[in-house]
Structure formats: C-alpha cells, structure tokens
Scaffold this motif. Sequence first.
Motif, PDB file in Angstrom:
ATOM      1  N   TYR A 214      92.622  43.659  20.913  1.00 16.46           N
ATOM      2  CA  TYR A 214      91.560  43.546  19.917  1.00 16.46           C
ATOM      3  C   TYR A 214      90.368  44.427  20.302  1.00 16.46           C
ATOM      4  CZ  TYR A 214      87.980  41.618  16.861  1.00 16.46           C
ATOM      5  OH  TYR A 214      86.970  41.486  15.942  1.00 16.46           O
ATOM      6  N   TYR A 215      90.064  44.490  21.578  1.00 14.61           N
ATOM      7  CA  TYR A 215      88.977  45.361  22.042  1.00 14.61           C
ATOM      8  C   TYR A 215      89.303  46.826  21.760  1.00 14.61           C
ATOM      9  CZ  TYR A 215      85.487  47.526  25.071  1.00 14.61           C
ATOM     10  OH  TYR A 215      84.450  48.284  25.544  1.00 14.61           O
ATOM     11  N   GLU A 216      90.542  47.246  22.021  1.00 12.44           N
ATOM     12  CA  GLU A 216      90.943  48.621  21.735  1.00 12.44           C
ATOM     13  C   GLU A 216      90.781  48.930  20.251  1.00 12.44           C
ATOM     14  OE1 GLU A 216      94.889  49.333  23.087  1.00 12.44           O
ATOM     15  OE2 GLU A 216      94.450  48.882  25.191  1.00 12.44           O
ATOM     16  N   TYR A 217      91.047  47.939  19.419  1.00 16.94           N
ATOM     17  CA  TYR A 217      90.939  48.122  17.969  1.00 16.94           C
ATOM     18  C   TYR A 217      89.494  48.095  17.501  1.00 16.94           C
ATOM     19  CZ  TYR A 217      90.809  46.655  13.079  1.00 16.94           C
ATOM     20  OH  TYR A 217      90.504  46.547  11.741  1.00 16.94           O
ATOM     21  N   SER A 218      88.684  47.159  18.021  1.00 14.97           N
ATOM     22  CA  SER A 218      87.369  46.877  17.454  1.00 14.97           C
ATOM     23  C   SER A 218      86.185  47.301  18.314  1.00 14.97           C
ATOM     24  CB  SER A 218      87.241  45.373  17.213  1.00 14.97           C
ATOM     25  OG  SER A 218      87.215  44.676  18.464  1.00 14.97           O
ATOM     26  N   HIS A 219      86.412  47.475  19.636  1.00 14.48           N
ATOM     27  CA  HIS A 219      85.327  47.720  20.600  1.00 14.48           C
ATOM     28  C   HIS A 219      84.304  46.579  20.604  1.00 14.48           C
ATOM     29  CE1 HIS A 219      86.996  51.722  21.012  1.00 14.48           C
ATOM     30  NE2 HIS A 219      86.893  51.891  19.717  1.00 14.48           N
ATOM     31  N   ASP A 220      84.772  45.388  20.337  1.00 14.10           N
ATOM     32  CA  ASP A 220      83.912  44.208  20.293  1.00 14.10           C
ATOM     33  C   ASP A 220      83.573  43.783  21.719  1.00 14.10           C
ATOM     34  OD1 ASP A 220      82.786  41.637  19.998  1.00 14.10           O
ATOM     35  OD2 ASP A 220      84.014  41.206  18.222  1.00 14.10           O
ATOM     36  N   GLU A 221      82.309  43.894  22.089  1.00 17.18           N
ATOM     37  CA  GLU A 221      81.874  43.620  23.456  1.00 17.18           C
ATOM     38  C   GLU A 221      82.013  42.144  23.829  1.00 17.18           C
ATOM     39  OE1 GLU A 221      80.959  45.655  25.978  1.00 17.18           O
ATOM     40  OE2 GLU A 221      81.607  47.287  24.672  1.00 17.18           O
ATOM     41  N   ARG A 222      82.234  41.287  22.853  1.00 15.18           N
ATOM     42  CA  ARG A 222      82.450  39.881  23.173  1.00 15.18           C
ATOM     43  C   ARG A 222      83.698  39.687  24.023  1.00 15.18           C
ATOM     44  NH1 ARG A 222      82.487  36.839  17.594  1.00 15.18           N
ATOM     45  NH2 ARG A 222      83.666  38.727  17.059  1.00 15.18           N
ATOM     46  N   VAL A 223      84.652  40.602  23.891  1.00 17.32           N
ATOM     47  CA  VAL A 223      85.850  40.534  24.735  1.00 17.32           C
ATOM     48  C   VAL A 223      85.456  40.685  26.201  1.00 17.32           C
ATOM     49  CG1 VAL A 223      88.018  41.673  25.328  1.00 17.32           C
ATOM     50  CG2 VAL A 223      87.386  41.367  22.917  1.00 17.32           C
ATOM     51  N   ILE A 224      84.619  41.659  26.491  1.00 20.33           N
ATOM     52  CA  ILE A 224      84.171  41.899  27.862  1.00 20.33           C
ATOM     53  C   ILE A 224      83.411  40.680  28.383  1.00 20.33           C
ATOM     54  CG2 ILE A 224      82.803  43.400  29.347  1.00 20.33           C
ATOM     55  CD1 ILE A 224      85.271  44.769  28.100  1.00 20.33           C
ATOM     56  N   ASP A 225      82.536  40.127  27.560  1.00 19.05           N
ATOM     57  CA  ASP A 225      81.746  38.967  27.978  1.00 19.05           C
ATOM     58  C   ASP A 225      82.629  37.759  28.260  1.00 19.05           C
ATOM     59  OD1 ASP A 225      79.493  40.510  27.655  1.00 19.05           O
ATOM     60  OD2 ASP A 225      79.020  39.731  25.656  1.00 19.05           O
ATOM     61  N   LEU A 226      83.558  37.490  27.349  1.00 16.82           N
ATOM     62  CA  LEU A 226      84.433  36.324  27.526  1.00 16.82           C
ATOM     63  C   LEU A 226      85.273  36.454  28.788  1.00 16.82           C
ATOM     64  CD1 LEU A 226      86.482  34.343  24.968  1.00 16.82           C
ATOM     65  CD2 LEU A 226      87.682  35.351  26.905  1.00 16.82           C
ATOM     66  N   MET A 227      85.880  37.630  28.972  1.00 21.88           N
ATOM     67  CA  MET A 227      86.753  37.814  30.123  1.00 21.88           C
ATOM     68  C   MET A 227      85.964  37.749  31.429  1.00 21.88           C
ATOM     69  SD  MET A 227      89.462  40.685  28.686  1.00 21.88           S
ATOM     70  CE  MET A 227      90.360  40.790  30.222  1.00 21.88           C
ATOM     71  N   THR A 228      84.755  38.292  31.434  1.00 23.06           N
ATOM     72  CA  THR A 228      83.928  38.243  32.642  1.00 23.06           C
ATOM     73  C   THR A 228      83.609  36.799  33.028  1.00 23.06           C
ATOM     74  OG1 THR A 228      82.949  40.406  32.144  1.00 23.06           O
ATOM     75  CG2 THR A 228      81.746  38.980  33.671  1.00 23.06           C
ATOM     76  N   LYS A 229      83.194  36.006  32.052  1.00 23.21           N
ATOM     77  CA  LYS A 229      82.886  34.594  32.319  1.00 23.21           C
ATOM     78  C   LYS A 229      84.124  33.834  32.767  1.00 23.21           C
ATOM     79  CE  LYS A 229      79.152  34.520  28.894  1.00 23.21           C
ATOM     80  NZ  LYS A 229      78.758  34.062  27.531  1.00 23.21           N
ATOM     81  N   TYR A 230      85.236  34.102  32.101  1.00 25.11           N
ATOM     82  CA  TYR A 230      86.470  33.391  32.442  1.00 25.11           C
ATOM     83  C   TYR A 230      86.928  33.734  33.847  1.00 25.11           C
ATOM     84  CZ  TYR A 230      91.366  31.927  32.299  1.00 25.11           C
ATOM     85  OH  TYR A 230      92.580  31.345  32.583  1.00 25.11           O
ATOM     86  N   PHE A 231      86.855  34.988  34.224  1.00 23.98           N
ATOM     87  CA  PHE A 231      87.321  35.380  35.554  1.00 23.98           C
ATOM     88  C   PHE A 231      86.386  34.865  36.653  1.00 23.98           C
ATOM     89  CE2 PHE A 231      89.755  39.142  33.540  1.00 23.98           C
ATOM     90  CZ  PHE A 231      90.887  38.358  33.409  1.00 23.98           C
ATOM     91  N   LYS A 232      85.114  34.720  36.359  1.00 24.95           N
ATOM     92  CA  LYS A 232      84.226  34.083  37.336  1.00 24.95           C
ATOM     93  C   LYS A 232      84.609  32.619  37.519  1.00 24.95           C
ATOM     94  CE  LYS A 232      80.178  37.103  36.795  1.00 24.95           C
ATOM     95  NZ  LYS A 232      78.773  37.211  36.316  1.00 24.95           N
ATOM     96  N   TRP A 233      84.979  31.977  36.420  1.00 27.16           N
ATOM     97  CA  TRP A 233      85.446  30.585  36.493  1.00 27.16           C
ATOM     98  C   TRP A 233      86.728  30.493  37.324  1.00 27.16           C
ATOM     99  CZ3 TRP A 233      89.994  28.478  34.361  1.00 27.16           C
ATOM    100  CH2 TRP A 233      90.087  27.090  34.402  1.00 27.16           C
ATOM    101  N   GLU A 234      87.664  31.419  37.092  1.00 27.76           N
ATOM    102  CA  GLU A 234      88.912  31.426  37.865  1.00 27.76           C
ATOM    103  C   GLU A 234      88.632  31.622  39.353  1.00 27.76           C
ATOM    104  OE1 GLU A 234      92.857  32.734  35.458  1.00 27.76           O
ATOM    105  OE2 GLU A 234      91.646  34.369  36.239  1.00 27.76           O
ATOM    106  N   LEU A 235      87.729  32.532  39.666  1.00 25.52           N
ATOM    107  CA  LEU A 235      87.438  32.829  41.071  1.00 25.52           C
ATOM    108  C   LEU A 235      86.920  31.592  41.795  1.00 25.52           C
ATOM    109  CD1 LEU A 235      87.353  35.057  43.238  1.00 25.52           C
ATOM    110  CD2 LEU A 235      85.008  35.560  42.499  1.00 25.52           C
ATOM    111  N   ALA A 236      86.254  30.708  41.076  1.00 27.42           N
ATOM    112  CA  ALA A 236      85.665  29.520  41.699  1.00 27.42           C
ATOM    113  C   ALA A 236      86.672  28.399  41.926  1.00 27.42           C
ATOM    114  CB  ALA A 236      84.513  29.008  40.832  1.00 27.42           C
ATOM    115  N   ILE A 237      87.873  28.501  41.367  1.00 27.84           N
ATOM    116  CA  ILE A 237      88.881  27.458  41.558  1.00 27.84           C
ATOM    117  C   ILE A 237      89.397  27.535  42.991  1.00 27.84           C
ATOM    118  CG2 ILE A 237      91.135  26.572  40.822  1.00 27.84           C
ATOM    119  CD1 ILE A 237      90.633  27.874  38.094  1.00 27.84           C
ATOM    120  N   PRO A 238      89.443  26.424  43.716  1.00 26.30           N
ATOM    121  CA  PRO A 238      89.992  26.454  45.077  1.00 26.30           C
ATOM    122  C   PRO A 238      91.450  26.905  45.079  1.00 26.30           C
ATOM    123  CG  PRO A 238      88.817  24.400  44.667  1.00 26.30           C
ATOM    124  CD  PRO A 238      88.935  25.087  43.345  1.00 26.30           C
TER     125      PRO A 238
END
Length: 690
Positions: A181-205
């Motif tokens: 969807y990002y490749e199609y739309s360049h919607d920066e919300r994709v970058i924001d969502l993935m960044t937040k999600y991966f920070k959440w993943e990193l915090a999981i023991p």
Amino acid sequence: MLRSTSMFSGLILATLLFSCATKKKKEEVQASVVTSINNTPVNDYYASNKDPLQHEFFAKLPVTAFKPEGWLRKQLELQKDGLTGHLGEISTWLSKDGNSWLAKNGKGKFGWEELPYWLKGYGDIAYMLEDSTMINHTKFWIEKVFENQREDGDFGPANITNEGTRDLWTNMPMLWCLQSYYEYSHDERVIDLMTKYFKWELAIPDDKFLQTYWENSRGGDNLVSVYWLYNRTGDKFLLDLASKLDRNTADWRQKNNLPNWHNVNIAESFREPATYYMQSKDSADLAATYNDFNLVRKIYGQVPGGMFGADENAREGYTDPRQAVETCGMVEQMTSDEFLMRFTGDTFWADNCEDVAFNTFPAAFTPDYKALRYLTAPNMVVSDSKNHSPGINNSGPFLNMNPFSSRCCQHNHAAGWVYYAENTWMATPDNGLAAQLYSAGSVTARVGNGKDVTVETTTHYPFNEQVHFKIHSAANNSFPLYLRIPKWCENATVKINGKAVAVNTKPDTYIKIDNNWKDGDEVVLQLPMQLKVREWTKNKNSVSVNYGPLTFSLDIKQKYVKKNSTETAIGDSKWQEGADPTKWPTWEIYPASIWNYGLVLNANDIENSFEVEKRSWPSDDNPFTNEHAPIVLKAHAKQIPSWQIDQFGLCGLLPQSPVVVDTKDEEVTLVPMGGARLRISSFPVVESSK
C-alpha cells in the motif's frame, strides 16, 4: 603564412575527426556476460539495503511499475473475476460481522491469517490492474488497520496463545499488505504504524517472543518487514529487532535436519538465514538457506515441477511423485525465490521460480480460477472428494477443486501471480534494469540520468523462444540493461535494432548491455529451447521431459463432475450464510482416457524420441489448459497394465524402470505440465519383453 594557416586548419580537422571517432566509440553498444552483479554501489532511485546491511544485488520496483500483458495479465484478470475477486462473498474470515481485524481491542468472533493472506494478493492485483473497485475495497481494510492500532503500538487480532503469549504470526502478512500500500500510495501512516509496532515488538521479553509453532517457524517474514522499514528510515533500533527476530525464530541452520517438515513452513522459512545474512554477513547463514533447499529436495523432491512431496508434512518413505504439495507452498516457494534473487544475485532462484510458476502453480486451479484444490502432485490421476489418507498425510477431501475449502490456500493463493509479476523486472545497483522473469508487459522506471524510461516487452515466453523489448524515452538515457540467461539455455543471442551483438552467452548468467538508449530502440533476445530428458535415479529411475523451461505431462482426457461445495469441504472450512454453492460449485476431475503409460526412449538419440508440435496461440490468452496448449510433444509409449489406482484411490506407486512389457507401441501426446489438472509427469521407461 598560407602554409601555416593550412597546417592549423588541418590540426582542427584532425582534432574534430578524433573527437567524433571518440564520441562514436563511446556511444557504441557494449555487451558482456556477467556471472555476478556488482553490488558495491546502491541504486540512486529505489530503496535497497542501507549500511551496515549488505547491499542487495537487485532492488524491488514499486507494485505500480509493471503493467502486465499477454498470458500473465490474463491470469490476474481470471483471478479478479474468479475466486480472488469474489472471496469476500464466500469466506467467513472476510466477513465484516465479528471480525477481529475491525475491532480496536483486537477481539472478535474470528480473525487470524486469512484476511491478510488474501489481501496481500488482492490488493496488489488491484494496484497492478488499476481496478478502482478493488482498490477501494483494499483501502477499507487498510484504513481499519490504521484506525485500530493500539496505544502500545500493537495492532490486529489480539490472539493469545495457550502459553499466554501474543501470537504475532497473523500480523506478519498484514505488514506486507501495508508495504504494498505504501508503494502504491506513499502514505506515511504506514511508516508510523510499522515504527510503533516494531518498538512494541522489541520490548517483548525473549521468553515470550515467537513462542508458538507458526510464528516461530515464520519469523523470517517479520524480519523482511523490519529491513524494509530500516531501508526507508535508517532507525538503528530496527537492527536490534532484526537480531532479536533471528535468535528467536526456529533454527533453519541445521545441517541434516529442519525444525519441522511442514511444506509451507519449509517453502516460506528456509530463506530466513539468507535474509539475516545481510546483517550478519556470516557466509554460514547464506549457506544454510541453500542447504535447506537442497536437503528437502534430496529426500522428497526427486520430481519435476520445482517443489517437493509433503502433502501437509513430508514423511519418511513417502517420496513418490504422487505425494503432493499445498497451493500455499507453491506461492511461498515462488515468493522466497523472488526475495533470494535480490539477496543473492543468483540466477538459480529465478530458474526455480519459473519452474514452479510454469509447471506446478496453474494446475492447482480450475482454468477459470473459480475453484482450487489444497494439494497438487506431479503424478495425479484423480482429483476427487474422497479421503485418501494415509496415502497422503491429510484425512478428508483434500484433492477436489472447492472454492469453499482449503482454508489457508483459499486465501493465500491470491499472491502467487501478482508477486511473480512484480518481480519480472528489478532495478540494479548501477541504476539500470534487469529482466528477471520474462513476460509481456511494460515496465516504467527511473534509470541512468534519473529520468523515467518505459521498456515494452512482447513475448509468448515460456511457450516461445523470442523476447522483444522496445525502449520508450523522452530523451536519450545511458543505463545498463541486464537480460537473464536461464540455466537450460545454450547459445542465446541478442540483437539491437536488427544488428547482432557480439557476445558469447552462457547459461546461468546475465547479458549486460551498456548503451545510450534512445526512444524506439529495439532489443530482441533469442532463447533457443531444446528437448531434454531428466532422469530421477532416486525415484525408480523415472524420467521427466522438458522443452526449455516447460515440463510435459501425459495428455489425459479429463471428466469434470460438479459437486456441492458445502458438502465436500474440508472440516475446518467456514463460509458466510449467504454464500451460494450453486454459483461456486466444487469440481471433481476423473480420467477419461488411459494414463498408465511408460515412455519408449531411444537412449542414443533422446531428441528424436519426441516431436515438437507448435500450435496457434490461444485466442483467450490462457495457455495453461490441455485444449489450448500452444506447444505439445508427440512421443511413443506403452501401457503398463500392473500400474493402477491403488487401495488409497491414488495413482499407484511408480514401478522401477526399466519396466518390461509386451503391450503395443502407441503414439501419445504430452502437454505442458502447468495446464494439466490430471497429470503423469514422472514417467516410467518401458522396454519390450521380446
């Protein structure tokens, strides 16, 4: 004085002539054969690996870059008009009532892998075909993902495992949907969502991370998405997450074993070590991926079609070509091949991708793509609703063509052809283009001096030897064009604007053409195809027959029998209340002609054991049917009376070749394996008893 002026004029003339000659020399086409792409530079126009990751050999182009034509476009259109495009009318998991993907808290009656499995193919087909209805439907689901990301960064169905941990598998394919969807739309919300999600993943023991079967096996899918985001943001925490994913994913680095033998897990997950190799730069990681690929095929893949026999799970002793593979497994193998083209620069992966795409994948569907089956095998003479266990690993109706059934494959099949189309062309580190998977269509990309060019491809490959390219450019543009030479092809030739290019081509390489391209330039690549017989010595000395990249099967006449889809579905299938089985019937397929033939071969003159017959191109642009096959082979064969359907209702086990028979010699027709829904592709070899 006059003499001096004359001498001066002569010097000017000589200088001009030298300058023109030098300019002409510089503008001459330079062609060479390269066995490996130089990945030292980084493409200036398309995202690829940032330091410290190993540079990729090729960069993926956006989903919108390629516009398919010919048979490939036809497959996508059939999917749009068939099951892929209408699965929302059938599948419970695509229903909007009680769907966990629509809930802020991730709770609902249902919601797991099925929606993103389907959406990653459906959405990409929508973008590629520029279908506004499909695009709007895709956006509905994407918007819900944005809306429902939770404060802590998590998103999607909040499925809790029996161990009390969060099941992360279901989000892995949705991350891929977001990237497209990002490749199609360049919607920066994709970058924001993935960044937040991966920070959440990193915090999981670590002891609560990737703990269950599917997520643990398939952590490599998450890893790919982490690198995708890193290559766009450069956030260093993502490399820490990549290491965390690698150390908590199942061990796909074992020398003589795999963490499990599930066919889809293997096809999807064997690439994980090579993916992490881009960060570790440890050659053992790269070698592990090759080892996994070869290990499963050494034991269970002594068959044509690019796959291996693991009908659900590979089992010791079950190595006959009647053992099947899931449609999901085909899609994931092609996807892995496409990634590995970029990660390794090895043409091997393009060859295998074509093998699966041309010879195995199309046969998993009815020709109209309105139904599919869970399992497809190289030797398959019945496709019905019976329980064939323990001949195959599954208990239930796993061989029929049922649009209401095959829960995972029912959704995941959507990505097979569109991912293939997206990877037909790739950008190169030196700002050029590489033709990887030859197909009719046009690619538009930024190259050379930073301006867009379009390369239009006309071909019926793999059913024809010639691939024609035409350059469309507003102004001259200097860039390298790479043309892949497949492993089976000897003596490939290339012409530019009708003039032969002097280059000594070799299989498993690229022709690199450096040129100052102008609008209207034409390139013609000729890939001579030859007949070859491949002997499977570890599988009863059976043989398969190839012509170029195509493998051939016996032309078995097929009898289609309509059945009720709700009455013939696998046990875990679920459909919406309004789903109409009369509109979406199941099809069983039975042989209506003799199938138990062995081939008569002249060991001293294999090529003359067959006759190649080229036919007209199908008017509907769909070559993957027996009736409209544009190329067939004529061969000699004899019946093997003892080779019959066995007690499990399956094609009997291969007899050991050579098989001595006293039946008559008959001419038979062989058709491309990919169009044969019933097939004998691994043949016994027969000898006369006299």
